[in-house]
Write a protein that holds these residues in place. Sequence first.
Motif, PDB file in Angstrom:
ATOM      1  N   VAL A 117      -7.196  59.546  65.754  1.00 56.11           N
ATOM      2  CA  VAL A 117      -5.985  58.833  65.312  1.00 56.11           C
ATOM      3  C   VAL A 117      -6.331  57.805  64.242  1.00 56.11           C
ATOM      4  O   VAL A 117      -5.616  57.674  63.247  1.00 56.11           O
ATOM      5  CB  VAL A 117      -5.264  58.179  66.505  1.00 56.11           C
ATOM      6  CG1 VAL A 117      -4.143  57.257  66.036  1.00 56.11           C
ATOM      7  CG2 VAL A 117      -4.706  59.247  67.440  1.00 56.11           C
ATOM      8  N   GLY A 132      -4.727  59.280  61.258  1.00 58.58           N
ATOM      9  CA  GLY A 132      -3.400  58.713  61.448  1.00 58.58           C
ATOM     10  C   GLY A 132      -2.964  57.857  60.271  1.00 58.58           C
ATOM     11  O   GLY A 132      -3.758  57.506  59.399  1.00 58.58           O
ATOM     12  N   ASP A 143       1.255  52.305  61.248  1.00 61.92           N
ATOM     13  CA  ASP A 143       2.667  52.178  61.627  1.00 61.92           C
ATOM     14  C   ASP A 143       3.076  50.711  61.537  1.00 61.92           C
ATOM     15  O   ASP A 143       2.234  49.833  61.335  1.00 61.92           O
ATOM     16  CB  ASP A 143       2.918  52.781  63.009  1.00 61.92           C
ATOM     17  CG  ASP A 143       2.135  52.105  64.129  1.00 61.92           C
ATOM     18  OD1 ASP A 143       1.758  50.924  63.985  1.00 61.92           O
ATOM     19  OD2 ASP A 143       1.908  52.756  65.166  1.00 61.92           O
ATOM     20  N   SER A 203      -0.652  56.173  63.897  1.00 61.63           N
ATOM     21  CA  SER A 203      -0.022  57.278  64.611  1.00 61.63           C
ATOM     22  C   SER A 203      -0.218  58.572  63.837  1.00 61.63           C
ATOM     23  O   SER A 203      -0.376  58.574  62.625  1.00 61.63           O
ATOM     24  CB  SER A 203       1.467  57.009  64.824  1.00 61.63           C
ATOM     25  OG  SER A 203       2.134  56.921  63.588  1.00 61.63           O
ATOM     26  N   ASN A 207       1.554  62.348  63.499  1.00 61.81           N
ATOM     27  CA  ASN A 207       2.820  63.032  63.778  1.00 61.81           C
ATOM     28  C   ASN A 207       2.753  64.502  63.406  1.00 61.81           C
ATOM     29  O   ASN A 207       1.901  64.919  62.616  1.00 61.81           O
ATOM     30  CB  ASN A 207       3.966  62.363  63.005  1.00 61.81           C
ATOM     31  CG  ASN A 207       4.135  60.912  63.399  1.00 61.81           C
ATOM     32  OD1 ASN A 207       4.277  60.595  64.561  1.00 61.81           O
ATOM     33  ND2 ASN A 207       4.095  60.036  62.408  1.00 61.81           N
ATOM     34  N   ALA A 245      -0.705  66.174  65.587  1.00 53.62           N
ATOM     35  CA  ALA A 245      -0.679  65.458  66.868  1.00 53.62           C
ATOM     36  C   ALA A 245      -1.104  66.362  68.023  1.00 53.62           C
ATOM     37  O   ALA A 245      -1.427  65.871  69.113  1.00 53.62           O
ATOM     38  CB  ALA A 245       0.714  64.886  67.116  1.00 53.62           C
TER      39      ALA A 245
END
Length: 147
Positions: free
Chosen positions: A35, A39, A42, A48, A50, A54
């Motif tokens: 992540v 990632g 955020d 994060s 998505n 993920a």
Amino acid sequence: MTNQTNTKTESNIGSRILAGFIDYLIIYIFFFAYVYTYGEPDPDGGYSVNGLPALIPILFWGLMTIGLEQLFGATIGNSIVGLKPISINGISKNLSFGQSALRHLFDPIDMFFFGLVGILTIQNSEKNQRVGDIVAKTIVVKIKKEK
């Protein structure tokens, strides 16, 4: 009528906790590294992932738990501490894919409140089984060391 094995079991609480700790430490390290690396930041200051990417941590979890049990008969943690889950169906001691999946789908329940659910279930079940073992009809036994 079911043909269940009468294999003697022990609670092995310390070994089972250590095995779970090792397995999930590896999984969490991978998850956080993945992540953080792939990632996007955020608004809360975290990261994060998505969409399709993920799924990678979920696939890694499946490989580390279900996959290793299918390929080698035990996860890394269980192998290190000398434990192995086996089927109690009396037909084959090897776990089926379904049994392994069921065992690990119940990991969050067994690990609830710092593992208290799993510990209490192991200590109070006839064959020293955690919730995942009861549902999957498996037991965890010590691996006999070869001399």
